[in-house]
Design a protein around this motif. Structure first.
Motif, mmCIF file in Angstrom:
data_model
loop_
_atom_site.group_PDB
_atom_site.id
_atom_site.type_symbol
_atom_site.label_atom_id
_atom_site.label_comp_id
_atom_site.label_asym_id
_atom_site.label_seq_id
_atom_site.Cartn_x
_atom_site.Cartn_y
_atom_site.Cartn_z
ATOM 1 N N SER A 261 -12.123 4.782 -4.600
ATOM 2 C CA SER A 261 -10.971 5.061 -3.311
ATOM 3 C C SER A 261 -11.890 5.731 -2.473
ATOM 4 O O SER A 261 -11.516 5.499 -1.351
ATOM 5 C CB SER A 261 -9.844 5.852 -4.091
ATOM 6 O OG SER A 261 -10.292 7.417 -4.562
ATOM 7 N N ASP B 151 -12.146 4.793 1.449
ATOM 8 C CA ASP B 151 -11.317 5.597 2.565
ATOM 9 C C ASP B 151 -12.174 5.923 3.810
ATOM 10 O O ASP B 151 -12.072 5.864 4.750
ATOM 11 C CB ASP B 151 -10.816 6.805 1.580
ATOM 12 C CG ASP B 151 -9.633 7.639 2.642
ATOM 13 O OD1 ASP B 151 -10.140 7.870 3.858
ATOM 14 O OD2 ASP B 151 -8.454 7.621 2.182
ATOM 15 N N ALA C 200 -6.871 2.260 -2.218
ATOM 16 C CA ALA C 200 -7.332 3.181 -1.919
ATOM 17 C C ALA C 200 -6.721 4.263 -0.883
ATOM 18 O O ALA C 200 -6.986 5.577 -0.973
ATOM 19 C CB ALA C 200 -8.792 2.951 -1.557
ATOM 20 N N PRO D 145 -4.597 6.302 -4.134
ATOM 21 C CA PRO D 145 -5.894 6.109 -4.821
ATOM 22 C C PRO D 145 -6.095 6.030 -6.303
ATOM 23 O O PRO D 145 -7.125 5.477 -6.695
ATOM 24 C CB PRO D 145 -6.536 7.382 -4.079
ATOM 25 C CG PRO D 145 -5.425 7.820 -3.070
ATOM 26 C CD PRO D 145 -4.117 7.443 -3.394
ATOM 27 N N SER E 138 -6.495 2.369 -7.506
ATOM 28 C CA SER E 138 -7.834 1.652 -6.910
ATOM 29 C C SER E 138 -8.640 1.260 -7.895
ATOM 30 O O SER E 138 -9.340 -0.063 -7.936
ATOM 31 C CB SER E 138 -8.437 2.051 -5.700
ATOM 32 O OG SER E 138 -9.099 3.536 -6.199
#
Length: 533
Positions: free
Chosen positions: A117, A121, A397, A401, A404
């Motif tokens: 994640s 991000d 993500a 999160p 993920s």
């Protein structure tokens, strides 16, 4: 010469009322506000987060850089051969056992949560540059390495060194306040100043454990949702959180340390196997190349990123400042919040080790695995999203999160089995620090007893309940963002305590070294010190 090893006091263990009631009052007031006024409290935390990032970002960067410089310098200075204990003391544990415990102390459930994640991000929301590009992907791994690299381990090493040096060489209590003796003197350390340090130590440690419990509950509930099709809801999250807390509390009071230790050893095996599985079943050569590239980018930009406040990002300065508060400053405060717990654990297993051994062990033994894990899972996620159309992983993500990594593992053979194993791995990764953390909180809030004597079970249970209540309050106040903000805020005053630790260590080590060798540099030194210049 140095002091002898600590001896038994035969003093009964009892509650330290000032520290206990001071820390619980601080914690429960915060929790009550978050539970009773979740919306307004969440909004106030968000405003405070923005203010802190704007006003104290420079301070956090300088402080973290100072911790890293100090521990590296002191390890390779003439003080590096001073021991945590008397000069003739031998280590309590063999190198193998000691290294294994250091490894276990640095591996937590957050590596499952952030493995895929965080790089994704950063790909979509980079602090600077164009989102979604190859350059953004490269920067994403560099930033992930920064957040999980040597800076955090240096904080652990600093606290472990400070607590262990004064406990085992100067026969002070195994407590955070002991490192302030050279600066404040016995009267202040045993009085208001010492109480304040232990209260803040408990407060930031509890928030670190709260973050661990929150991430653990999110991670396990997401895995169960994936496997069973359960609905993603706060009710499900609350049930998982309460079950995990109950098991951790039972572990803390049941006296099954050997069982927990066996689970931890099993978990290391499973954790390593999961890494090897993804490496072997993925694009192995590309992942190996990526790891070397990521390591080079990290080392090349280590000094720059240590002090990078994104001042020169043009019109995107406000966005970069917000990103800094949500990520880098959060990580630095998070490491600080875990430092009392992990540092005291490091101190307890390092009696008889030299200053140099402790610093090098803490900073290097868990680091290699951590960076390899982040590189393999991070690059695998980036490849699936950017080159194979796995948009669902990228969406998770940003929105959920904790899901993920399961969506990532879906693309590998035996996905259901591997995901089931990863859920079990996450649960045990949560259980071990939660168990030990409750014991450490109880130990900091008691007084008396022998150096290695733990607090009574009722106090451990009470702290487990408090951790659970605070976690529920923070999760329902604004999910993970609320936890991030409180951790950053709590880490700010304790970061100043760590600066005092550095001065206290330097003053004490200078005096000890002078007592051993006088003003002149010795031609030959005792064999057990193995000193370098």
């Amino acid at each position: 010469m140095s002091s002898a090893s600590p001896t038994k006091t035969n003093e009964q263990v009892r509650l330290n009322p000032t520290v206990f009631f001071g820390s619980t009052a601080l914690i429960l007031v915060l929790t009550a506000a978050l539970i009773l006024f979740p919306d307004s409290a969440g909004a106030a935390l968000a405003r405070t987060q923005a203010w802190l990032s704007h006003s104290f970002g420079w301070y956090y960067m300088l402080a973290i850089g100072s911790y890293l410089f100090f521990v590296v310098w002191i390890a390779f200075s003439r003080f590096g051969t001073l021991k945590l204990g008397a000069d003739h003391d031998k280590p309590d544990f063999s190198y193998g056992a000691w290294a294994g415990m250091l490894f276990s102390s640095g591996i937590g459930i957050s590596l499952l949560y952030f493995a895929a994640s965080e790089p994704l991000d950063h790909l979509y929301n980079p602090p600077e540059g164009t989102p979604g590009t190859a350059q953004a992907a490269r920067q994403a791994l560099q930033l992930t390495f920064l957040h999980w690299g040597v800076h955090g381990w240096a904080i652990y090493a600093l606290v472990g060194l400070a607590v262990g040096y004064f406990a085992y060489r100067h026969r002070q209590p195994l407590a955070l306040r002991s490192a302030l003796y050279p600066i404040l003197g016995e009267r202040w350390v045993k009085g208001a100043a010492g109480h304040a340090v232990d209260i803040f130590g408990i407060f930031v440690t509890l928030l670190g454990l709260v973050t661990n419990l929150g991430i653990g509950a999110l991670q396990v509930s997401s895995g169960l949702e994936y496997l069973t099709g359960m609905e993603h809801s706060k009710t499900t999250l609350l049930i998982v959180l309460l079950v995990m807390s109950l098991v951790a509390t039972l572990a803390a009071v049941s006296g099954i340390e050997k069982g927990i230790r066996r689970l931890s050893n099993l978990n290391i095996i499973l954790f390593s196997s999961l890494l090897v599985f993804v490496l072997a079943c993925g694009s192995t050569l590309e992942l190996l190349n990526g790891f070397v590239q990521n390591l080079g980018d990290y080392l090349n930009g280590l000094v720059l990123k240590t002090f990078d406040l994104y001042v020169y990002t043009g019109g995107g300065a406000a966005k970069s400042e917000e990103w800094l508060g949500l990520w880098t400053l959060f990580y630095w405060a998070w490491w600080i919040s875990w430092a009392p717990f992990v540092g005291m654990f490091v101190a307890r297993i390092s009696r008889g080790r030299t200053v140099r051994e402790l610093v090098c062990g803490v900073m290097l033994i868990p680091l290699g695995f951590t960076l390899a894990w982040l590189s393999v899972f991070g690059n695998s996620a980036l490849d699936l999203v950017m080159n194979h159309g796995a948009a669902d992983i990228g969406k998770a993500a940003l929105e959920q999160p904790s899901m993920s990594i399961y969506l990532l593992l879906e693309h590998y053979p035996l996905a259901k089995i591997v995901i089931g194993v990863s859920i079990f791995v996450g649960f045990v990764l949560f259980l071990t620090p939660a168990d030990s953390g409750s014991v450490m909180l109880a130990n900091l809030s008691r007084q008396g007893g022998d150096l290695d004597e733990d607090a009574p079970n009722w106090l451990r249970i009470l702290w487990s309940v408090i951790v659970t209540l605070v976690t529920i309050g923070l999760l329902f106040a604004g999910n993970f963002t609320a936890m991030q903000t409180v951790v950053v805020l709590a880490g700010l005053p304790f970061s100043a305590v760590l600066i005092l630790f550095m001065f206290g260590l330097y003053k004490a080590m200078s005096a000890d070294y002078e007592r051993l060798y006088g003003h002149a540099r010795p031609v030959a030194r005792p064999a057990e010190l193995n000193a370098v210049g």
